[in-house]
Design an enzyme around this catalytic site. Structure first.
Site, PDB file in Angstrom:
ATOM      1  N   GLU A  85      42.182  39.991  36.158  1.00 53.96           N
ATOM      2  CA  GLU A  85      41.490  41.068  36.858  1.00 53.96           C
ATOM      3  C   GLU A  85      40.337  41.873  36.649  1.00 53.96           C
ATOM      4  O   GLU A  85      40.311  42.340  35.459  1.00 53.96           O
ATOM      5  CB  GLU A  85      42.653  41.923  37.168  1.00 53.96           C
ATOM      6  CG  GLU A  85      42.302  43.222  38.195  1.00 53.96           C
ATOM      7  CD  GLU A  85      43.567  43.726  38.465  1.00 53.96           C
ATOM      8  OE1 GLU A  85      43.680  44.937  38.953  1.00 53.96           O
ATOM      9  OE2 GLU A  85      44.917  43.356  38.417  1.00 53.96           O
ATOM     10  N   LYS A 279      52.284  49.152  37.554  1.00 55.78           N
ATOM     11  CA  LYS A 279      51.594  47.912  37.506  1.00 55.78           C
ATOM     12  C   LYS A 279      50.131  48.176  36.720  1.00 55.78           C
ATOM     13  O   LYS A 279      49.735  47.397  35.813  1.00 55.78           O
ATOM     14  CB  LYS A 279      51.193  47.394  38.942  1.00 55.78           C
ATOM     15  CG  LYS A 279      50.683  45.938  38.967  1.00 55.78           C
ATOM     16  CD  LYS A 279      49.230  46.007  39.200  1.00 55.78           C
ATOM     17  CE  LYS A 279      48.401  44.730  39.038  1.00 55.78           C
ATOM     18  NZ  LYS A 279      47.046  44.724  39.066  1.00 55.78           N
ATOM     19  N   ASP A 295      55.151  37.155  24.752  1.00 50.94           N
ATOM     20  CA  ASP A 295      55.949  36.743  26.094  1.00 50.94           C
ATOM     21  C   ASP A 295      55.713  38.101  27.308  1.00 50.94           C
ATOM     22  O   ASP A 295      56.459  38.801  26.871  1.00 50.94           O
ATOM     23  CB  ASP A 295      57.225  36.206  25.917  1.00 50.94           C
ATOM     24  CG  ASP A 295      58.018  35.956  27.085  1.00 50.94           C
ATOM     25  OD1 ASP A 295      57.362  36.146  28.007  1.00 50.94           O
ATOM     26  OD2 ASP A 295      59.048  35.398  26.924  1.00 50.94           O
ATOM     27  N   HIS A 392      36.159  49.573  41.387  1.00 53.18           N
ATOM     28  CA  HIS A 392      36.624  48.322  41.306  1.00 53.18           C
ATOM     29  C   HIS A 392      36.038  47.285  42.060  1.00 53.18           C
ATOM     30  O   HIS A 392      35.765  46.023  41.438  1.00 53.18           O
ATOM     31  CB  HIS A 392      38.263  48.281  41.801  1.00 53.18           C
ATOM     32  CG  HIS A 392      38.974  47.002  42.012  1.00 53.18           C
ATOM     33  ND1 HIS A 392      39.584  46.418  40.719  1.00 53.18           N
ATOM     34  CD2 HIS A 392      39.180  46.255  42.908  1.00 53.18           C
ATOM     35  CE1 HIS A 392      40.266  45.461  41.061  1.00 53.18           C
ATOM     36  NE2 HIS A 392      39.684  45.056  42.485  1.00 53.18           N
TER      37      HIS A 392
END
Length: 439
Positions: A85, A279, A295, A392
């Site tokens: 991202e 998130k 993991d 962004h």
């Protein structure tokens, strides 16, 4: 109509790719070329990657970036981050630089207890089951000595085993709730091996237990498996400074602090916002977890369960202003390892851990938590000042240009062109085709 393939696992890698290309792609030759383009020229290294999972056909690359200037407990770190991202690594680095001038991040491990359970069905008197558990419990420890010996020598092992009655939620359902300390290992294999031995000893012992009737001797083991929910394997990370030191965003520090606290409070009470808020935390957490060969799916599941532990999904971070001091902090569960698994196999994982000073598992917990807190700080800081899209989309500019197959000269031109403009997909596309029309 496609037919099932027989004996697929026995095919060579080339044969698997040929079958896949012919069965699923309009241009089989192009598909094969792309798959093979991502193979490593070093055959030994490629074989290592091939054996990580089953039915490997190629390698799937993610960028490995670094975020420098993380001052954690007065020690400077450069943190590796594997993520696709745009803007995540840049945001983390910006937050790290901001807080390095204000005392840095503080982190501490609160607990390192991990959990596994043996789930079983018992049709009988619960008091007799409790008596049987008291009788068999020493045997559960004794029968796992061959599994736990090395771990115990290093100071870890089984912490405790409890019998839990869950019959009020599911008929005849009980469990052995087991806690472990796995030190620097994530511990999944160790825990699951112990649990399976517990189940074997528990079931076989019931047959010999004279206080049970015939039906009670028939304990049915449903499954034995670790839990990825580890509320007692937690780490805390925090930053703080005087409010008047929050002076880098063309906004009065008092206004910045107030808006920041309000933004976190909104995520605390509003689940729709909390999910996106958390998130953002996981952007930082997952990137370091991936880079260090851990993991991330287990971490994600455990962290989000923790965010809902009080019956409502909420923000993982907290912010406050008290006596002129701004404080931003987070407490999350993390199960990480720095030995075993990919940590000793993947060359880039080894380098990532060395970059971090070959940390112990508790030290890595602190680093990962800090990366998550930094990412959340950066996101909220953008939201309450310039807005999230300006930064962004500027980072996303090259992705858009690559989709348009821009040349290197065109990329350089548009990086300059959008230096003082908001780079949306539409604005970039329109500017791109205008430039092409003039050429």
């Amino acid at each position: 109509m496609k037919q099932p393939v027989e004996g697929f696992s026995r095919l060579t890698k080339n044969q698997k790719i040929d079958w896949l290309a012919k069965a699923y792609f309009a241009n089989p030759e192009k598909a094969v070329t792309i798959f093979k383009k991502y193979w490593n020229d070093d055959e030994k290294l490629q074989k290592l990657h091939d054996e990580f999972i089953e039915n490997t056909i190629t390698n799937y690359y993610l960028p490995l970036g670094i975020a420098p200037n993380f001052l954690i407990n007065d020690r400077l770190y450069t943190i590796p981050m594997a993520i696709e991202e745009s803007s995540v690594v840049a945001a983390a680095g910006k937050a790290a630089k901001f807080w390095s001038k204000r005392g840095g991040f503080k982190a501490e491990v609160i607990a390192t207890e991990k959990i596994g359970q043996v789930h079983f069905i018992y049709k009988g008197d619960s008091e007799r089951l409790q008596n049987y558990f008291t009788h068999i419990k020493p045997g559960l420890f004794n029968d796992t000595e061959t599994i736990t010996g090395n771990m115990k020598k290093r100071g870890g092992g089984i912490i405790d085993i409890e019998l839990r009655d869950k019959t009020d939620e599911l008929e005849n359902y009980y469990q052995l709730h087991c806690t472990f300390n796995t030190l620097d290992a994530m511990g999944a294999n160790f825990i699951n091996s112990c649990l399976e031995q517990f189940a074997k000893t528990f079931k076989e012992g019931a047959v010999e237990y004279t206080a049970f009737n015939a039906e009670e001797k028939k304990i049915q083991i449903i499954m034995s498996i670790l839990s990825n929910y580890v509320p007692d394997c937690r780490v805390k990370a925090a930053v703080s400074c005087k409010v008047d030191a929050l002076n880098e965003d063309r906004m009065p520090p008092e206004e910045f602090a107030d808006k920041f606290v309000r933004a976190v409070e909104i995520a605390r009470i509003e689940p729709y916002r909390a999910v996106t808020h958390n998130k953002g935390i996981m952007n930082g957490v997952d990137a370091v977890v991936l880079a260090t060969g851990n993991d991330f799916r287990a971490v994600e599941a455990g962290v989000h369960a923790y965010a809902a532990k009080d019956g409502k999904y909420t923000s993982l971070t907290r912010a406050s202003v008290k006596d002129g001091t701004f404080r931003f902090e987070m407490e999350i569960p993390l199960t990480l390892g720095t030995v075993g698994g990919l940590t000793s196999l993947h060359p880039l994982v080894k380098l990532s851990l060395e970059m971090l000073g070959n940390p112990s598992a508790p030290e890595l917990m602190q680093i990962v938590a800090v990366a998550g807190l930094a990412q959340n700080f950066a996101a909220i800081r953008s939201l309450i000042t310039t807005g999230i899209q300006k930064g962004h989309m500027k980072m996303h500019l090259l992705n858009i240009l690559n989709q348009l197959h821009a040349t290197e000269e065109e990329k350089e031109y548009f990086v300059r062109y959008f230096k003082d403009k908001t780079a949306t997909h539409r604005s970039v596309t329109e500017a791109f085709y205008r430039l092409r029309e003039k050429a």
